[in-house]
Every structure is written in structure tokens, then in C-alpha cells.
Design a protein around this motif. Structure first.
Motif, PDB file in Angstrom:
ATOM      1  N   PRO A 196       0.817  -1.219   0.000  1.00 26.06           N
ATOM      2  CA  PRO A 196       0.000   0.000   0.000  1.00 26.06           C
ATOM      3  C   PRO A 196       0.850   1.268   0.000  1.00 26.06           C
ATOM      4  O   PRO A 196       1.805   1.388   0.765  1.00 26.06           O
ATOM      5  CB  PRO A 196      -0.817  -0.129   1.293  1.00 26.06           C
ATOM      6  CG  PRO A 196      -0.921  -1.589   1.519  1.00 26.06           C
ATOM      7  CD  PRO A 196       0.383  -2.165   1.041  1.00 26.06           C
ATOM      8  N   PHE A 197       0.516   2.167  -0.849  1.00 20.91           N
ATOM      9  CA  PHE A 197       1.158   3.456  -1.087  1.00 20.91           C
ATOM     10  C   PHE A 197       2.534   3.317  -1.729  1.00 20.91           C
ATOM     11  O   PHE A 197       2.831   3.967  -2.729  1.00 20.91           O
ATOM     12  CB  PHE A 197       1.273   4.300   0.188  1.00 20.91           C
ATOM     13  CG  PHE A 197       1.702   5.715  -0.139  1.00 20.91           C
ATOM     14  CD1 PHE A 197       0.775   6.622  -0.605  1.00 20.91           C
ATOM     15  CD2 PHE A 197       3.017   6.098  -0.033  1.00 20.91           C
ATOM     16  CE1 PHE A 197       1.173   7.905  -0.975  1.00 20.91           C
ATOM     17  CE2 PHE A 197       3.428   7.381  -0.387  1.00 20.91           C
ATOM     18  CZ  PHE A 197       2.488   8.280  -0.855  1.00 20.91           C
ATOM     19  N   LEU A 198       3.406   2.480  -1.188  1.00 13.91           N
ATOM     20  CA  LEU A 198       4.763   2.370  -1.712  1.00 13.91           C
ATOM     21  C   LEU A 198       4.773   1.924  -3.175  1.00 13.91           C
ATOM     22  O   LEU A 198       5.584   2.399  -3.968  1.00 13.91           O
ATOM     23  CB  LEU A 198       5.575   1.390  -0.863  1.00 13.91           C
ATOM     24  CG  LEU A 198       5.718   1.753   0.614  1.00 13.91           C
ATOM     25  CD1 LEU A 198       6.490   0.674   1.349  1.00 13.91           C
ATOM     26  CD2 LEU A 198       6.415   3.089   0.776  1.00 13.91           C
ATOM     27  N   SER A 199       3.860   1.024  -3.530  1.00 15.37           N
ATOM     28  CA  SER A 199       3.841   0.520  -4.902  1.00 15.37           C
ATOM     29  C   SER A 199       3.431   1.595  -5.907  1.00 15.37           C
ATOM     30  O   SER A 199       3.661   1.433  -7.105  1.00 15.37           O
ATOM     31  CB  SER A 199       2.882  -0.678  -5.002  1.00 15.37           C
ATOM     32  OG  SER A 199       3.354  -1.760  -4.246  1.00 15.37           O
ATOM     33  N   ALA A 200       2.832   2.674  -5.435  1.00 17.81           N
ATOM     34  CA  ALA A 200       2.447   3.755  -6.351  1.00 17.81           C
ATOM     35  C   ALA A 200       3.660   4.355  -7.041  1.00 17.81           C
ATOM     36  O   ALA A 200       3.568   4.850  -8.176  1.00 17.81           O
ATOM     37  CB  ALA A 200       1.690   4.836  -5.584  1.00 17.81           C
ATOM     38  N   PHE A 201       4.819   4.306  -6.374  1.00 16.48           N
ATOM     39  CA  PHE A 201       6.021   4.894  -6.956  1.00 16.48           C
ATOM     40  C   PHE A 201       6.610   4.022  -8.063  1.00 16.48           C
ATOM     41  O   PHE A 201       7.470   4.480  -8.818  1.00 16.48           O
ATOM     42  CB  PHE A 201       7.072   5.141  -5.870  1.00 16.48           C
ATOM     43  CG  PHE A 201       6.711   6.253  -4.942  1.00 16.48           C
ATOM     44  CD1 PHE A 201       6.981   7.575  -5.264  1.00 16.48           C
ATOM     45  CD2 PHE A 201       6.066   5.990  -3.748  1.00 16.48           C
ATOM     46  CE1 PHE A 201       6.635   8.604  -4.414  1.00 16.48           C
ATOM     47  CE2 PHE A 201       5.710   7.012  -2.886  1.00 16.48           C
ATOM     48  CZ  PHE A 201       5.999   8.333  -3.225  1.00 16.48           C
ATOM     49  N   THR A 202       6.190   2.763  -8.153  1.00 16.21           N
ATOM     50  CA  THR A 202       6.696   1.893  -9.209  1.00 16.21           C
ATOM     51  C   THR A 202       5.869   2.022 -10.483  1.00 16.21           C
ATOM     52  O   THR A 202       6.223   1.461 -11.506  1.00 16.21           O
ATOM     53  CB  THR A 202       6.700   0.422  -8.747  1.00 16.21           C
ATOM     54  OG1 THR A 202       5.345  -0.017  -8.535  1.00 16.21           O
ATOM     55  CG2 THR A 202       7.476   0.265  -7.450  1.00 16.21           C
ATOM     56  N   SER A 203       4.745   2.737 -10.397  1.00 16.53           N
ATOM     57  CA  SER A 203       3.891   2.964 -11.564  1.00 16.53           C
ATOM     58  C   SER A 203       4.193   4.333 -12.149  1.00 16.53           C
ATOM     59  O   SER A 203       4.009   5.350 -11.484  1.00 16.53           O
ATOM     60  CB  SER A 203       2.415   2.887 -11.154  1.00 16.53           C
ATOM     61  OG  SER A 203       1.578   3.415 -12.175  1.00 16.53           O
ATOM     62  N   SER A 204       4.665   4.360 -13.377  1.00 18.70           N
ATOM     63  CA  SER A 204       4.993   5.650 -13.998  1.00 18.70           C
ATOM     64  C   SER A 204       3.763   6.540 -14.110  1.00 18.70           C
ATOM     65  O   SER A 204       3.840   7.758 -13.936  1.00 18.70           O
ATOM     66  CB  SER A 204       5.624   5.433 -15.374  1.00 18.70           C
ATOM     67  OG  SER A 204       4.743   4.717 -16.228  1.00 18.70           O
TER      68      SER A 204
END
Length: 311
Positions: A196-204
């Protein structure tokens, strides 16, 4: 400004060096839990074992290894897994540690030198970025970790901790903050799980939207407009954003705005209407209503309960 930079700035980190240790086997120390801090330990020489919180797993640590305990969870450091870990306060009292020089403790056997410290976060800096980090961030000294600079930074910290020349504590504290940021960045880049939240940074796509929101929190953002920025339909964008961030797009916009507002209330003497306008609200009443829903008190009460107004 990218979203990660803005979030890390919002956290208002301040670091402090606990001590450099000269530990000799047998030895064991239990570090107590503490809120709103990340604690770190760097092995400069020797070997030890680490166990965090309620985990049953022990992590071996050797020369050059680094561990960060990002949630201030209690943890144990021992020379062997079978060695009893004594409360840190008891150890400090027993050896008469005053805060200057190394912490010397143990039975006189094999030695282990650590540099230990903590990075404190402003209580207002609670953010899902920190909340969703794992219980420990471990960096092995014998693996390449993005760049050789980390080895150099850890070596420099060890050198400064050994000599403690004037300014050494300031150097160690600044390097510790940089190391934490780099370890978080690398964790974000290498984590294979959806967190949660952290994975948002792996999505361009979502990362681009986050950066836009943080760069212009007062902008009149709509889900449609943000979806267009991500080159996604409104519904697909909204679902994907919520899956990765843990909030809807509009909820996150409000979250970012109110974090900024709390800073402005504490650190400036700006009138409430100016703060409201700065974060995207046209009236003080609308701002006050949203702020109370989040913090439980109105902006004026919040400001009076904090005393760090600087300008």
C-alpha cells in the motif's frame, strides 16, 4: 518537485548519534520501542545477530552491514542467538555511560563495533510512506547496493565515530539521513510485492499524478483531469490509484493539502484565510470544516496548541 522529495521534506527528519560501541562477547542488548523514530545500526567490525519485535527470525550481521528499524520497534542485538539481551537502560547504567566516548560492554571475548543512532520524525509527519515500510530494512555489506557511495558513506561514518573530532556528530547525522532516503528509494525500486502506497512509486502513470498533486496541491484537480494525465479512463484511473495508494484520488489530494496546512499553521503566522487559499480552499469556513474532519479540532485551535510559529 517530485512526490517522494516533497514527502521526505514533510517528514522533517532530525537525526542523532546514540553512540559507537566496543562490545565483547558475550553481550546482548535490547533496544526499547520508541514512537516516531527510525533506528539504525551499522556494523563497523565483527559480527552480531538482530531480532526485531515479535519476529522469531534472527538476522546475521557482519562488517559493513546496515539495518534500519523504521517504526521504532523494540529489537535485540546479541553476539550469539543464545545470549540474553539485557535492557539498554540497564546496560548504560551498569557501565556508567555518560554519552561521551564509546559504549564499552561485554565479557571480554570476540569484539564487535557498531555505530547506532536514530532519526526522529515530526509527529505531524505521519505518512503512509513510513507506515507501510517493512519492520526492518537490511543492507548487506557484501552486496552491491545501487552504488558504491553507500560503502563509502558507511566507512566515513565509522571513521568519524572513531575519532569524534569537532563536527563529527553533525556529519554522522547528515549522512544517516541521506542513507535512510537512499535505502527507502532502493526499497521502492526493488520491492516485487504490491505494498500500500509504496507501490504507487513503481507505476509511472500514478507516480506522475502524485508528483503533480504534490507540486500544485491547491490546483483545482478532478479525477477526470488526473486520469487524462495518466492516460487512463476515469474509472480505470480511479480504481488503479486507490489500489496502489490506499486512498481515492480526491482523498489523497485532501490529505496532501491538510499536511501542508498543518505546517503553515505551526511554522508561519499567516492568517487562516491565506492558508486556506494557499491549499485550494476559497473560504476559511470550508477549510476549517475539512481540517476539523481530519484533525478533530479547528485550525485556530490547532495553531494555539502548537508553539513553533517562526514568522
Amino acid at each position: 518537485m517530485d512526490a517522494l522529495t516533497d514527502i521526505l521534506n514533510t517528514l522533517r527528519m532530525s537525526s542523532s548519534l546514540y553512540f559507537r560501541t566496543n562490545l565483547t562477547a558475550p553481550w546482548g542488548v535490547e533496544v526499547p520501542a520508541k514512537g516516531a523514530v527510525a533506528r539504525f545500526h551499522i556494523v563497523i567490525r565483527g559480527n552480531c545477530w538482530l531480532q526485531v519485535g515479535d519476529e522469531t527470525e534472527w538476522t546475521p550481521m557482519a562488517n559493513g552491514d546496515l539495518v534500519i528499524v523504521p517504526h521504532g520497534t523494540s529489537h535485540r542485538l546479541v553476539n550469539e542467538k543464545t545470549t540474553e539481551a539485557r535492557p539498554l537502560d540497564d546496560v548504560l547504567q551498569e557501565v556508567g555511560f555518560t554519552g561521551s566516548g564509546p559504549l564499552v560492554y561485554g565479557g571480554g571475548g570476540a569484539g564487535c563495533t557498531l555505530v547506532c543512532g536514530e532519526l526522529a520524525f515530526d509527529a505531524l509527519g505521519v505518512h503512509p510512506l513510513l507506515e507501510n515500510l517493512p519492520g526492518k530494512l537490511y543492507v548487506s555489506g557484501d552486496t552491491s547496493y545501487n552504488a558504491k557511495w553507500l560503502d563509502s558513506a558507511i566507512g566515513f561514518i565509522g571513521h568519524e565515530a572513531a575519532k569524534l573530532d569537532p563536527g563529527a556528530h553533525a556529519i554522522i547525522c547528515r549522512l544517516s539521513e541521506i542513507i535512510l532516503i537512499q535505502v527507502i528509494r532502493t526499497y521502492l525500486a526493488t520491492s516485487k510485492e504490491i505494498v500500500p502506497f509504496l507501490s504507487a512509486f513503481t507505476s509511472s502513470r500514478i507516480g506522475k499524478v502524485l508528483s503533480a498533486i504534490h507540486a500544485e496541491p491547491a490546483e483545482d484537480w478532478t479525477v477526470e483531469r488526473l486520469g487524462q494525465m495518466a492516460n487512463m479512463s476515469r474509472s480505470s484511473f480511479s480504481n488503479h490509484f486507490a489500489e496502489l495508494v490506499g486512498m481515492s484520488p480526491l482523498q489523497y489530494i485532501i490529505f496532501v493539502r491538510l499536511q501542508l496546512a498543518s505546517r503553515l499553521l505551526i511554522e508561519t503566522s499567516k492568517p487562516l484565510i491565506n492558508i486556506a487559499e494557499n491549499i485550494g480552499y476559497r473560504s476559511e469556513a470550508a477549510f476549517s470544516q475539512v481540517f476539523k474532519r481530519q484533525y478533530g479540532i479547528r485550525p485556530g485551535e490547532f495553531r494555539r496548541s502548537h508553539t513553533r510559529i517562526v514568522s
